[in-house]
Enzyme design. Structure first.
Site, short mmCIF file in Angstrom:
data_model
loop_
_atom_site.label_atom_id
_atom_site.label_comp_id
_atom_site.label_asym_id
_atom_site.label_seq_id
_atom_site.Cartn_x
_atom_site.Cartn_y
_atom_site.Cartn_z
N SER A 1 0.85 -1.19 0.00
CA SER A 1 0.00 0.00 0.00
C SER A 1 0.88 1.23 0.00
O SER A 1 2.03 1.19 0.46
CB SER A 1 -0.90 0.01 1.25
OG SER A 1 -1.55 1.26 1.40
N TYR B 1 -2.93 -0.86 10.14
CA TYR B 1 -2.85 -1.28 8.73
C TYR B 1 -1.55 -0.77 8.12
O TYR B 1 -0.82 -1.53 7.46
CB TYR B 1 -4.04 -0.74 7.97
CG TYR B 1 -3.99 -0.95 6.47
CD1 TYR B 1 -4.39 -2.15 5.91
CD2 TYR B 1 -3.54 0.06 5.63
CE1 TYR B 1 -4.35 -2.35 4.53
CE2 TYR B 1 -3.50 -0.12 4.25
CZ TYR B 1 -3.90 -1.33 3.71
OH TYR B 1 -3.85 -1.51 2.35
#
Length: 263
Positions: free
Chosen positions: A154, A167
């Site tokens: 990400s 996350y």
């Protein structure tokens, strides 16, 4: 030992492949001639049939169920994946989860923290370990870049996101994981890459869609639009096809330029 990069003889395993980026990646790989093993926690028959109908000939698709957080099930999972078409040449570590609730970093729960690291980091690490052991047992050395491991991380591996810190931390660990496996596997001709998607329109980002629509209206990224699963899939397929020779451990930003610092 393979002596060609002809992808028609190669097989890719895509985790989290039933939807979002995983689905886009499976279709992009099939378009490049790969046979694709689509893995997910649950394989819905109707959705599987829909995906199968979109796979262009002569590529083939098979489906394997498995929860990456269950390490004790990895041996069965890996065996099923290899048995689908007789081999696995490309592992795409795409499966991942987001936070249980976006909010204040001071309110992150142990449950959300553990979930993110269990799937995004721990599950990906040990699945890669198991798959690569099998790849090396089947073919100790191969043509450079004919085989690969691709981690979908990400933009938050590098860009702080305090509203979902657990996350971001799990994806930062994935970024290092890709470098470590790159060093370990290079001598065997296996390239390792990391793909960092930015703002991609998927079910995972629906919860924050209104916020990002406002940011895009103000010029959020240089290429100022939502990314698509197809954008990420095409990048992954390029790596898997061996079209980036003499590279490994590289992070590719598929983020519309979000990572660029400018003013």
């Amino acid at each position: 030992m393979m002596n060609t990069l002809d992808s028609t003889s190669r097989v890719a395993l895509v985790t989290g492949g039933m939807g979002g980026i995983g689905r886009g990646t499976a279709l992009a790989l099939a378009a490049r001639g790969f046979d694709v093993v689509v893995a997910d926690r649950q394989i819905d028959a109707a959705r599987a049939d829909e995906l199968r109908a979109q796979i262009p000939a002569p590529a083939r698709v098979a489906f394997v169920e498995g929860d990456l957080a269950r390490l004790d099930d990895h041996p069965r999972f890996v065996a099923d994946a290899f048995e689908a078409f007789g081999r696995v040449d490309v592992l795409v570590n795409n499966a991942g989860v987001s936070v249980l609730s976006r909010g204040d970093l001071l309110d992150v729960s142990p449950e959300s923290y553990d979930l993110n690291f269990s799937v995004n980091t721990r599950g990906a690490f040990f699945l890669t370990q198991a798959v690569c052991r099998r790849m090396l047992a089947d073919e100790p050395d191969g043509v450079e870049s004919a085989r690969s491991v691709i981690f979908v991380s990400s933009s938050n591996a590098a860009i702080a996101a305090p509203e979902r810190g657990e996350y971001a931390m799990s994806k930062a660990a994935v970024a290092m994981m890709s470098k470590l496996y790159a060093v370990r596997l290079a001598a065997h001709g296996i390239a390792v890459y990391e793909v960092r998607p930015g703002l991609i329109k998927t079910p995972m980002t629906e919860v924050a869609q209104e916020r990002f629509e406002r940011l895009l209206a103000d010029g959020f990224t240089p290429i100022n639009r939502w990314g698509t699963p197809q954008d990420v899939g095409r990048a992954v397929a390029t790596m898997a096809a061996g079209d980036l020779p003499f590279t490994t451990g590289t992070a590719i930003q598929v983020d519309g330029g979000m990572h660029i610092h400018y003013y």
